[in-house]
Design an enzyme around this catalytic site. Structure first.
Site, PDB file in Angstrom:
ATOM      1  CG  PHE A   1      21.693  10.838   1.974  1.00 33.83           C
ATOM      2  CD1 PHE A   1      20.583  11.628   1.777  1.00 33.83           C
ATOM      3  CD2 PHE A   1      22.723  11.310   2.759  1.00 33.83           C
ATOM      4  CE1 PHE A   1      20.488  12.867   2.358  1.00 33.83           C
ATOM      5  CE2 PHE A   1      22.642  12.568   3.338  1.00 33.83           C
ATOM      6  CZ  PHE A   1      21.528  13.351   3.139  1.00 33.83           C
TER       7      PHE A   1
ATOM      8  CB  VAL B   1      24.958  -0.605   1.644  1.00 31.90           C
ATOM      9  CG1 VAL B   1      26.024  -1.270   0.794  1.00 31.90           C
ATOM     10  CG2 VAL B   1      25.122   0.917   1.589  1.00 31.90           C
TER      11      VAL B   1
ATOM     12  CG  ASP C   1      30.387  12.334   5.439  1.00 27.77           C
ATOM     13  OD1 ASP C   1      30.575  12.717   6.616  1.00 27.77           O
ATOM     14  OD2 ASP C   1      29.406  11.645   5.110  1.00 27.77           O
TER      15      ASP C   1
HETATM   16  N1  LIG Z   1      31.229  -1.182  -0.630  1.00 23.23           N
HETATM   17  C1  LIG Z   1      30.795  -1.530   0.582  1.00 23.23           C
HETATM   18  N2  LIG Z   1      31.148  -2.705   1.135  1.00 23.23           N
HETATM   19  C2  LIG Z   1      30.726  -3.048   2.369  1.00 23.23           C
HETATM   20  N3  LIG Z   1      29.937  -2.263   3.143  1.00 23.23           N
HETATM   21  C3  LIG Z   1      29.545  -1.076   2.654  1.00 23.23           C
HETATM   22  C4  LIG Z   1      29.944  -0.648   1.349  1.00 23.23           C
HETATM   23  N4  LIG Z   1      29.430   0.575   1.132  1.00 23.23           N
HETATM   24  C5  LIG Z   1      28.746   0.899   2.238  1.00 23.23           C
HETATM   25  N5  LIG Z   1      28.808  -0.077   3.163  1.00 23.23           N
HETATM   26  C6  LIG Z   1      28.169  -0.067   4.493  1.00 23.23           C
HETATM   27  O1  LIG Z   1      27.011   0.743   4.423  1.00 23.23           O
HETATM   28  C7  LIG Z   1      27.135   1.899   5.271  1.00 23.23           C
HETATM   29  C8  LIG Z   1      26.476   3.088   4.597  1.00 23.23           C
HETATM   30  O2  LIG Z   1      27.096   3.360   3.364  1.00 23.23           O
HETATM   31  P1  LIG Z   1      27.363   4.859   2.864  1.00 23.23           P
HETATM   32  O3  LIG Z   1      28.147   5.571   3.924  1.00 23.23           O
HETATM   33  O4  LIG Z   1      27.967   4.820   1.527  1.00 23.23           O
HETATM   34  O5  LIG Z   1      25.858   5.396   2.814  1.00 23.23           O
HETATM   35  P2  LIG Z   1      25.313   6.869   3.032  1.00 23.23           P
HETATM   36  O6  LIG Z   1      23.827   6.793   2.986  1.00 23.23           O
HETATM   37  O7  LIG Z   1      25.951   7.794   2.077  1.00 23.23           O
HETATM   38  O8  LIG Z   1      25.830   7.121   4.508  1.00 23.23           O
HETATM   39  P3  LIG Z   1      26.017   8.470   5.326  1.00 23.23           P
HETATM   40  O9  LIG Z   1      24.767   8.645   6.092  1.00 23.23           O
HETATM   41  O10 LIG Z   1      27.193   8.172   6.211  1.00 23.23           O
HETATM   42  O11 LIG Z   1      26.278   9.529   4.351  1.00 23.23           O
HETATM   43  C9  LIG Z   1      28.640   2.046   5.504  1.00 23.23           C
HETATM   44  O12 LIG Z   1      28.927   2.696   6.731  1.00 23.23           O
HETATM   45  C10 LIG Z   1      29.098   0.585   5.500  1.00 23.23           C
HETATM   46  O13 LIG Z   1      28.880   0.005   6.762  1.00 23.23           O
END
Ligand SMILES: Nc1ncnc2c1ncn2[C@@H]1O[C@H](COP(=O)(O)OP(=O)(O)OP(=O)(O)O)[C@@H](O)[C@H]1O
Length: 517
Positions: free
Chosen positions: A202, A205, A353
């Site tokens: 979603f 980063v 999650d």
């Molecule tokens: N604060 C942070 N510092 C460093 N790396 C981060 C940070 N936040 C996210 N990441 C990196 O980015 C990736 C994706 O972030 P996040 O899980 O928040 O996104 P998402 O789109 O919600 O993912 P998912 O598909 O797992 O729901 C993480 O697995 C991590 O590797």
């Protein structure tokens, strides 16, 4: 490009639609389906009560999990006793966790976003001829739609959105982010883009650094940029279709929930929401609707400005060193994770999650090792728990009905489609994480040296049967952490709560020494 770089360059599999799982209503429907035995004969019905009446339907149907329709009646959990395995069949040098495959989050809130032809979880069964090896995500339709690696693409659309969307946009370009620290809406700050650091289903980063560097807390930040579904990001005119409206509302609910919960949390072992690019995402109850009203042609970006964990996520870190984490390190990381989840549950928040990818490391393993014997070791947290996109604020005894989570970490009761206690689903996922750190494999993957038939069985099938066992640790009677796994990867009425995990010697021995004040 070496093997690990290649693995990590793979975009994550998007979270997927389960057509039969669209029960966003609070009332759980009765579901019926014959349960079959191995020979395919119908067995005694499996019973699923409704949340409202607790009456017993005759049979149960498990929607769209084609491979789960022949689930046996869940069996009593019987991990094989260590004595049954004189030698672990696992090749100690191999690491089987690394698979960026099925981040198949059955996100109830996002159901209407998914494309009709997206894969469903039941398609994520390991191919029958799969030898023990690393498995990466296969490209999917949705990945083409939201290419998670294409920071450039999202920047392009962001730019065009921003140039037309009014407030908070005039200072923006591809390399610069204007944002606000929470509750300081009158003082815009600028950050400069450094590089992409991760991506999920979603969001992308990115690492940004502050232009003035005056505040150490926000000198380096992780900016989580929401990926808008295709149908919301390229709107040429006001779209009045029902599907569009539903998509918008669901995305908005999920986004505002994540932001509000993050804003309310304050714990050293939980990632911090420091700010946002546009205050409307925090101040409005319906930010997307408000923004669409302002500019019906496109949604402006949503950039969450978060604390940055420079050593990346735990899955990547474990993979990078090919597993084999020392016990003291596992114990330390897990103790902090337990602390974080205890804080969440005491704050009436369930995460839903929990997984290795969502545990972020502030320091590399080598760094942690280097200050392990120094007094700061217990004064400094080493992890932050991230990704609150599926979290929920709940009333005391509230049961959940939204089926969500990531395939390898989802609890049997979520799979079964019965109302579930989110606290216990979180502790199940903690059990999966701890097992994975101990064994360098996920507990419900096909067992090492599995037969073709075992390999073709869906992960969900093994989860529903509590079908896991010790390999590497089979003969280890000294590891007190095993008890946590054995008491979490079990039936919900026997499963440990976070308090029981916290009170276990494996966790307590560490948390008693921690002093983050
Ligand atoms: N604060 C942070 N510092 C460093 N790396 C981060 C940070 N936040 C996210 N990441 C990196 O980015 C990736 C994706 O972030 P996040 O899980 O928040 O996104 P998402 O789109 O919600 O993912 P998912 O598909 O797992 O729901 C993480 O697995 C991590 O590797």
């Amino acid at each position: 490009m070496d093997e690990f770089s290649r693995l990590f360059s793979q975009p994550k599999t998007p979270q997927l639609k389960q057509d039969g799982f669209s029960d966003s209503t609070d009332k759980q429907q009765e579901r019926t389906s014959p349960i079959k035995n191995k020979e395919g004969n119908q067995k005694a019905p499996f019973i699923v009560p409704t949340s409202e009446t607790c009456t017993t339907p005759l049979t149960v149907s498990i929607p769209t999990f084609e491979n789960v329709q022949t689930l046996p009646t869940p069996m009593t959990y019987t991990p094989l006793s260590p004595g049954n395995l004189s030698m672990s069949p696992i090749d100690q040098s191999s690491l089987n966790i690394p698979k960026r495959r099925s981040h198949a989050r059955l996100l109830d809130d996002m159901l209407s976003i998914a494309q009709p032809n997206q894969r469903v979880v039941s398609e994520l069964v390991a191919p029958a001829n799969l030898l023990p090896q690393r498995v990466v995500s296969l490209p999917t339709v949705a990945e083409e739609t939201f290419n998670s690696d294409s920071a450039a693409d999202s920047n392009t659309s962001k730019k065009s959105c921003l140039s037309e969307s009014g407030d908070y946009t005039d200072k923006y370009d591809d390399e610069t982010l204007q944002g606000f620290l929470l509750d300081h809406w009158d003082q815009p700050l600028l950050w400069r883009k450094v590089r992409p650091i991760g991506s999920g289903n979603f969001s992308n980063v990115l690492l940004y650094e502050s232009m003035d560097q005056s505040d150490p807390k926000s000198a380096q930040v992780a900016v989580k940029r929401l990926k808008y579904p295709e149908e919301l990001s390229h709107v040429e005119q006001i779209n009045t279709s029902l599907r569009y409206k539903e998509t918008l509302s669901r995305l908005e609910n999920s986004l505002t929930r994540e932001l509000q919960v993050l804003k309310s949390l304050n714990h050293p072992c939980i990632v911090k929401l420091l700010g946002i690019n546009n205050p409307i995402f925090i101040t409005s109850k319906k930010p997307l609707h408000d923004l669409i009203k302002k500019n019906p042609r496109a949604l402006p970006p949503c950039d969450m400005i978060m604390s940055y964990c420079s050593a990346g996520d735990l899955l990547a870190a474990v993979m990078a060193r090919n597993g084999g984490l020392e016990l003291w390190l596992i114990q330390r990381i897990f103790a902090e994770l337990a602390l974080a989840v205890k804080y969440l549950h005491e704050s009436n928040v369930i995460h839903r999650d929990l997984k290795l990818e969502n545990v972020l490391l502030k320091y590399t393993f080598d760094d942690i090792n280097s200050f392990k014997d120094s007094p700061i070791y217990y004064r400094q947290n080493v992890i932050e728990l991230a990704d609150f996109g599926l979290c929920k604020k709940i009333e005391n005894d509230e049961m959940c009905t939204a089926r969500c989570g990531s395939e390898d970490y989802v609890s049997p009761e979520i799979l079964m489609g019965v109302p579930y206690d989110g606290h216990l689903s979180d502790t199940w996922a903690l059990g999966v994480i701890l097992y994975s750190l101990f064994e360098d494999r996920l507990p419900f993957d096909p067992p090492p040296n599995a037969s073709m038939r075992q390999r073709s069985r869906a992960t969900s099938h093994r989860i529903a049967r509590f079908d896991w066992r010790w390999y590497r640790l089979s003969d280890d009677d000294t590891n007190t952490g095993k008890k946590i796994v054995e008491n979490t990867l079990t039936r919900k009425n026997q499963r440990w709560s976070i308090d029981e995990i916290y009170d276990s010697p494996f966790v307590k021995d560490i948390v008693d020494k921690l002093d983050f004040s």
